[in-house]
Structure formats: C-alpha cells, structure tokens
Design a protein around this motif. Structure first.
Motif, PDB file in Angstrom:
ATOM      1  N   ILE A  35     -70.918  54.649  67.507  1.00  0.00           N
ATOM      2  CA  ILE A  35     -72.123  54.344  66.734  1.00  0.00           C
ATOM      3  C   ILE A  35     -71.759  53.189  65.815  1.00  0.00           C
ATOM      4  O   ILE A  35     -70.847  53.307  64.989  1.00  0.00           O
ATOM      5  CB  ILE A  35     -72.614  55.537  65.908  1.00  0.00           C
ATOM      6  N   VAL A  36     -72.430  52.063  65.969  1.00  0.00           N
ATOM      7  CA  VAL A  36     -72.140  50.873  65.176  1.00  0.00           C
ATOM      8  C   VAL A  36     -73.416  50.459  64.458  1.00  0.00           C
ATOM      9  O   VAL A  36     -74.393  50.057  65.090  1.00  0.00           O
ATOM     10  CB  VAL A  36     -71.626  49.719  66.049  1.00  0.00           C
ATOM     11  N   ASP A  37     -73.398  50.586  63.124  1.00  0.00           N
ATOM     12  CA  ASP A  37     -74.587  50.295  62.318  1.00  0.00           C
ATOM     13  C   ASP A  37     -75.839  50.971  62.876  1.00  0.00           C
ATOM     14  O   ASP A  37     -76.907  50.367  63.012  1.00  0.00           O
ATOM     15  CB  ASP A  37     -74.795  48.782  62.210  1.00  0.00           C
ATOM     16  N   THR A  41     -73.990  54.072  71.411  1.00  0.00           N
ATOM     17  CA  THR A  41     -73.614  53.809  72.792  1.00  0.00           C
ATOM     18  C   THR A  41     -73.050  55.096  73.373  1.00  0.00           C
ATOM     19  O   THR A  41     -72.161  55.709  72.776  1.00  0.00           O
ATOM     20  CB  THR A  41     -72.551  52.702  72.888  1.00  0.00           C
ATOM     21  N   THR A  42     -73.565  55.523  74.504  1.00  0.00           N
ATOM     22  CA  THR A  42     -73.115  56.770  75.089  1.00  0.00           C
ATOM     23  C   THR A  42     -71.918  56.547  76.008  1.00  0.00           C
ATOM     24  O   THR A  42     -71.666  55.435  76.489  1.00  0.00           O
ATOM     25  CB  THR A  42     -74.235  57.438  75.902  1.00  0.00           C
ATOM     26  N   ILE A  43     -71.214  57.620  76.267  1.00  0.00           N
ATOM     27  CA  ILE A  43     -70.104  57.569  77.217  1.00  0.00           C
ATOM     28  C   ILE A  43     -70.622  57.183  78.599  1.00  0.00           C
ATOM     29  O   ILE A  43     -69.974  56.438  79.336  1.00  0.00           O
ATOM     30  CB  ILE A  43     -69.378  58.926  77.251  1.00  0.00           C
ATOM     31  N   TYR A 297     -69.193  52.167  61.339  1.00  0.00           N
ATOM     32  CA  TYR A 297     -68.901  52.458  62.740  1.00  0.00           C
ATOM     33  C   TYR A 297     -68.110  53.754  62.862  1.00  0.00           C
ATOM     34  O   TYR A 297     -67.293  54.095  62.019  1.00  0.00           O
ATOM     35  CB  TYR A 297     -68.128  51.304  63.390  1.00  0.00           C
ATOM     36  N   LYS A 298     -68.413  54.464  63.919  1.00  0.00           N
ATOM     37  CA  LYS A 298     -67.680  55.671  64.288  1.00  0.00           C
ATOM     38  C   LYS A 298     -67.362  55.565  65.768  1.00  0.00           C
ATOM     39  O   LYS A 298     -68.228  55.226  66.578  1.00  0.00           O
ATOM     40  CB  LYS A 298     -68.505  56.929  64.004  1.00  0.00           C
ATOM     41  N   ILE A 299     -66.128  55.852  66.101  1.00  0.00           N
ATOM     42  CA  ILE A 299     -65.662  55.668  67.472  1.00  0.00           C
ATOM     43  C   ILE A 299     -65.134  56.985  68.015  1.00  0.00           C
ATOM     44  O   ILE A 299     -64.350  57.673  67.342  1.00  0.00           O
ATOM     45  CB  ILE A 299     -64.567  54.587  67.528  1.00  0.00           C
ATOM     46  N   ASN A 300     -65.564  57.336  69.198  1.00  0.00           N
ATOM     47  CA  ASN A 300     -65.065  58.533  69.850  1.00  0.00           C
ATOM     48  C   ASN A 300     -63.564  58.373  70.093  1.00  0.00           C
ATOM     49  O   ASN A 300     -63.119  57.359  70.635  1.00  0.00           O
ATOM     50  CB  ASN A 300     -65.788  58.717  71.192  1.00  0.00           C
ATOM     51  N   PRO A 301     -62.753  59.357  69.704  1.00  0.00           N
ATOM     52  CA  PRO A 301     -61.296  59.229  69.858  1.00  0.00           C
ATOM     53  C   PRO A 301     -60.840  58.957  71.288  1.00  0.00           C
ATOM     54  O   PRO A 301     -59.734  58.433  71.478  1.00  0.00           O
ATOM     55  CB  PRO A 301     -60.774  60.582  69.357  1.00  0.00           C
TER      56      PRO A 301
END
Length: 335
Positions: A35-37, A41-43, A297-301
C-alpha cells in the motif's frame, strides 16, 4: 571510493538521456502486496505482471529458469514506492518532465522491445529495465526523465563532510584483505552503531592506527559514482555503514559519520566529472532518500523490507545493504 576526479565540465545530458539508460510492517489486508499512499497493489496483480513478463520477455524466462523471479516481484514493488516519492520530490524541487520530448521519444518507444542482452549482463539493471517494460511506458520514461533532471539540478550544489574508517579495504599492494566478507560486514555494522552512540569514537580509532580520515570534504561533482551512495543521501549527524564497491571489493566496508550535508550553494571545485546517463539515474534515485518519509507505505514481508542504503527492497532485515542511524543527541540538519 572515489572522491576526486579528472577535471571536466558538467554537461546537462538529461534531455533524451533516458533513451540511453542501459518502513512499516506488512499490510494487514489479505492478498495485499503493498500500500503506497493509499494505493493498494494485490499479490495477484504482482503475479499477473510476473506471468506477463515470462510470456513476453526472454530475460524473464531466463530468470524463471534460475528461480529468480522473486527479484522481479521486489522490483515491481520498489518502483511503485519510488514513483510515489519521485512525484513529491519533483514537485518540491521544481523539476518537471518535458512532455513534448517524452512524446517524441515514445514514437520510437525505447521500452517496446525485449530487455537488451547487453543490459541483462548486469542482473540489477536487467531486472530494472524488465519492470519498466511491464509498467505504463509513458509513466516509466517520465520517471527516468525526472530522476535524471533531479540529479542534474542537485549535483552542482551537493557536498558532504564526513569522518570515516574502512574495514576490509583493498591494500596498497592489491592483495586480498585478511578479513572475510561476513566478518567485515559484522564489524562495519557494529562500528556504525557505536558511532551513532559516540560519534567521536572515529577519531580515537584513527589515532590508534585505523584506516580512514576526519573532516573529509566530498563534492558530488567530483565523483558521480559516489554521489549515488548513501553517503550523499542522509542528513547531517547520521552514522552509516555501506559498501563502496560491493561487486569488485566484497569485503570493503566504510563506517562513517556525516557531519554536514550542503545543497543550497554552488560547490567550488576544480575536480569535476561528467556523469554518465546511468550515473545520473542512480544519483536521482539517491536524491529521493530525504523524501521517503513523506510517503506512507506498507510492504508485505514476502517482498522484503525497505533498505535505505540500497534504496531498494532487501529480502529480509538480515540482508540489508548497510546501516543508517541518527547520531545520539545530534539534531539532523535540514536537507
């Protein structure tokens, strides 16, 4: 590390140069890659791009055969983060893309074909160009243009003053250092953390015979290669550890304290190097570092963690390219 170069005149090569260009915890939503701003975006979307890459690009098939498509997935997420940061940095710096030049360039779309074999020899460059081809081409070319324009604007006024020590550096006799790569990395990380707590420890180490220097002044104009490193991207009163040349000197690390970072006045130096197109792009990406905090931003590990030293996604926190730590009790200067 090069901080002095041959005298040359800086040439603004951004116009058309793109044609030559060889954080937080993971999102809570199920199936979210990043999630950016607020843009999710899904996997599945990342996977669809990977499937398309394998279908359309011979280089992607080569990576798939080597089980390296994870590099492409991380690069997809990385470019989304950088795109958001670039938009804010360009606006604040007053840098705009020449849409006429971009339209003209896209008439002979440089991203329309496969990744050139010459580029794919460098895996990092090859993966970057592969993801450009998966994106909207106007957006990708515009980002390249803005990165280079940002570099051209910043280079004449960017300078840093720092103290540093070297770990595992190449010797004057060009003999392999006695320290191994794992030990050098561990020592560099420990030194950076120590310098963050006690920035004057460097001087004591140098007096005891360590390699390095105090009060090193480095204008970005004197070495575009160095200007793309974390040394030029952090504010004053920051301790860092990084590898100046990881591919050619894998045991060489630098631990440093950046004492001053100047961007508001013309740098006086007779040691100027003309940057290449690739160097301009790398410097432009580095100049985004001060603006990272302005993007949420949050990024899936599964795609890694943000690495400020590499301006990239590292596979895990154990594989970061270096250290960036504010000096204890030091108020970072405005960049």
């Amino acid at each position: 590390m090069r901080i002095m170069g041959r005298p040359r005149a800086l040439v603004a090569v951004v116009a058309g140069a793109f044609l030559l260009a060889g954080c937080g915890s993971g999102p809570s939503q199920v199936n979210t890659a990043a999630i950016v701003d607020g843009q999710r975006t899904t996997i599945d979307q990342v996977q669809n791009l990977l499937d398309r890459a394998v279908q359309e690009q011979p280089y992607a098939r080569q990576l798939a055969a080597k089980h390296k498509l994870d590099l492409v997935g991380r690069e997809i997420v990385r470019q989304q983060v950088l795109h958001a940061v670039l938009a804010k940095a360009a606006k604040k710096e007053g840098v705009a893309a020449d849409q006429g030049a971009i339209t003209e360039a896209l008439q002979h779309d440089p991203l329309a074909g496969p990744v050139p074999a010459s580029v794919s020899q460098d895996e990092t460059a090859g993966v970057t160009q592969l993801v450009w081809r998966l994106r909207d081409h106007r957006e990708a070319v515009t980002d390249q243009y803005l990165e280079q324009a940002l570099a051209v604007k910043t280079l004449p006024t960017l300078s840093v003053n720092f103290d540093y020590t070297s770990i595992g550096a190449p010797t004057s006799e060009s003999q392999a250092p006695t320290v191994d790569a794992k030990t050098a990395r561990s020592e560099a990380f420990a030194k950076a953390e120590e310098y963050a707590k006690n920035p004057n420890a460097i001087r004591a180490e140098l007096q005891a015979g360590a390699q390095g220097n105090v009060g090193q002044q480095a204008p970005a104009l004197s070495s575009p290669e160095d200007a793309a490193t974390v040394l030029f991207g952090v504010p004053a009163n920051t301790a860092i550890a990084f590898q100046p040349n990881p591919s050619s000197a894998p045991t060489w690390w630098v631990a440093a304290v950046v004492r001053q970072r100047t961007t508001d006045k013309q740098v006086a130096t007779d040691q100027v190097q003309q940057p290449t197109s690739g160097q301009l792009s790398a410097i432009g990406v580095r100049m985004l570092q001060p603006y990272l905090g302005e993007v949420q931003y949050k990024i899936n590990p599964r795609y890694g963690v943000w690495d400020s030293v590499g301006m990239n996604l590292a596979p895990s926190s154990a594989e970061l390219a270096g250290v960036v730590a504010p000096v204890h009790g030091g108020a970072p200067a405005q960049q």
